[in-house]
Design a protein around this motif. Sequence first.
Motif, PDB file in Angstrom:
ATOM      1  N   UNK A  22     -32.114  51.942 -17.700  1.00 26.23           N
ATOM      2  CA  UNK A  22     -31.136  51.422 -18.653  1.00 26.23           C
ATOM      3  C   UNK A  22     -29.757  51.553 -18.010  1.00 26.23           C
ATOM      4  N   UNK A  23     -29.165  50.431 -17.659  1.00 23.87           N
ATOM      5  CA  UNK A  23     -27.891  50.418 -16.949  1.00 23.87           C
ATOM      6  C   UNK A  23     -26.916  49.542 -17.733  1.00 23.87           C
ATOM      7  N   UNK A  24     -25.805  50.126 -18.142  1.00 22.54           N
ATOM      8  CA  UNK A  24     -24.816  49.374 -18.924  1.00 22.54           C
ATOM      9  C   UNK A  24     -24.223  48.226 -18.107  1.00 22.54           C
ATOM     10  N   UNK A  25     -23.805  47.187 -18.821  1.00 19.87           N
ATOM     11  CA  UNK A  25     -23.344  45.968 -18.153  1.00 19.87           C
ATOM     12  C   UNK A  25     -22.104  46.165 -17.287  1.00 19.87           C
ATOM     13  N   UNK A  26     -21.288  47.152 -17.626  1.00 17.01           N
ATOM     14  CA  UNK A  26     -20.039  47.324 -16.881  1.00 17.01           C
ATOM     15  C   UNK A  26     -20.140  48.342 -15.752  1.00 17.01           C
ATOM     16  N   UNK A  27     -21.325  48.843 -15.493  1.00 13.62           N
ATOM     17  CA  UNK A  27     -21.520  49.804 -14.408  1.00 13.62           C
ATOM     18  C   UNK A  27     -21.398  49.090 -13.059  1.00 13.62           C
ATOM     19  N   UNK A  28     -20.708  49.723 -12.121  1.00 19.13           N
ATOM     20  CA  UNK A  28     -20.582  49.214 -10.750  1.00 19.13           C
ATOM     21  C   UNK A  28     -21.565  49.972  -9.873  1.00 19.13           C
ATOM     22  N   UNK A  29     -22.410  49.233  -9.159  1.00 22.26           N
ATOM     23  CA  UNK A  29     -23.435  49.857  -8.308  1.00 22.26           C
ATOM     24  C   UNK A  29     -23.267  49.351  -6.887  1.00 22.26           C
ATOM     25  N   UNK A  30     -23.216  50.285  -5.929  1.00 22.14           N
ATOM     26  CA  UNK A  30     -23.025  49.921  -4.532  1.00 22.14           C
ATOM     27  C   UNK A  30     -24.291  49.431  -3.857  1.00 22.14           C
ATOM     28  N   UNK A  31     -24.168  49.109  -2.587  1.00 20.82           N
ATOM     29  CA  UNK A  31     -25.268  48.620  -1.768  1.00 20.82           C
ATOM     30  C   UNK A  31     -26.103  49.782  -1.226  1.00 20.82           C
ATOM     31  N   UNK A  32     -27.385  49.498  -0.979  1.00 17.01           N
ATOM     32  CA  UNK A  32     -28.281  50.505  -0.439  1.00 17.01           C
ATOM     33  C   UNK A  32     -28.687  51.554  -1.446  1.00 17.01           C
ATOM     34  N   UNK A  33     -28.407  51.303  -2.716  1.00 12.47           N
ATOM     35  CA  UNK A  33     -28.660  52.272  -3.782  1.00 12.47           C
ATOM     36  C   UNK A  33     -29.949  51.921  -4.506  1.00 12.47           C
ATOM     37  N   UNK A  34     -30.698  52.957  -4.914  1.00 14.64           N
ATOM     38  CA  UNK A  34     -31.927  52.759  -5.674  1.00 14.64           C
ATOM     39  C   UNK A  34     -31.852  53.554  -6.973  1.00 14.64           C
ATOM     40  N   UNK A  35     -32.139  52.881  -8.079  1.00 22.05           N
ATOM     41  CA  UNK A  35     -32.181  53.529  -9.395  1.00 22.05           C
ATOM     42  C   UNK A  35     -33.628  53.527  -9.855  1.00 22.05           C
TER      43      UNK A  35
END
Length: 213
Positions: free
Chosen positions: A96-109
């Motif tokens: 569950x990730x909010x719409x305004x969250x900024x996520x970088x490259x190479x990242x795994x959730x």
Amino acid sequence: MKKLILIGDSGHAKVIEHVAIRAGWEVVAKIDDKYSEKKIELNGQVKGPLRIISELLDNETYILIAIGANRVRKLIFDKLQLPIEKYATVVDPSAIVSNDVVIGRGTCIMPNSVVNPASVIGNHVILNTRCVIEHDNIVEDYVHVSPGSILTGNVRVEKGCHIGAGATLIPSVNIGSWSVVGAGSTVIRDVEKDVTVVGSPSRVLSNVLGGRI
């Protein structure tokens, strides 16, 4: 289907592969220096040492460093000298990730994780299974947040930190770069860089110079 090369072929890479497939990626290769030569598995997946990665990359293929150790992920990124845009961001469908969250490259959730509003997640971060990143958190590059950990509101976790399984960080604490928070710990005050803290409430167990209890 989007194509993905995983760097690393151990236990953590198995989990990453599972998440990537659920998220719609085709894992076309697993690269690890435990292999001396290139080989092709029965399912068509390529395995081989890091030196073959250049022959596998094209405009439609991306990379994810599937290694849990933070310093090793950074070492590999520095060694490859590839643009950050070649690294995938992989998010399990159950997260569950909010719409305004900024996520970088190479990242795994990972599965069943929660990332709440106004949080910023850096590059090459691991948000592991069922962790909770509450509102207004900053999680910098190369951080690993282990399963079941909770970062409450306005927490900052600086570059390269490892947050152990089931740890809790109370609101507005800052964890200094490359520090380790032990499994099950409760952090109620800021943590310096390059230290290990354990316990509830947490205390400094050691630092990089060795020797503080």
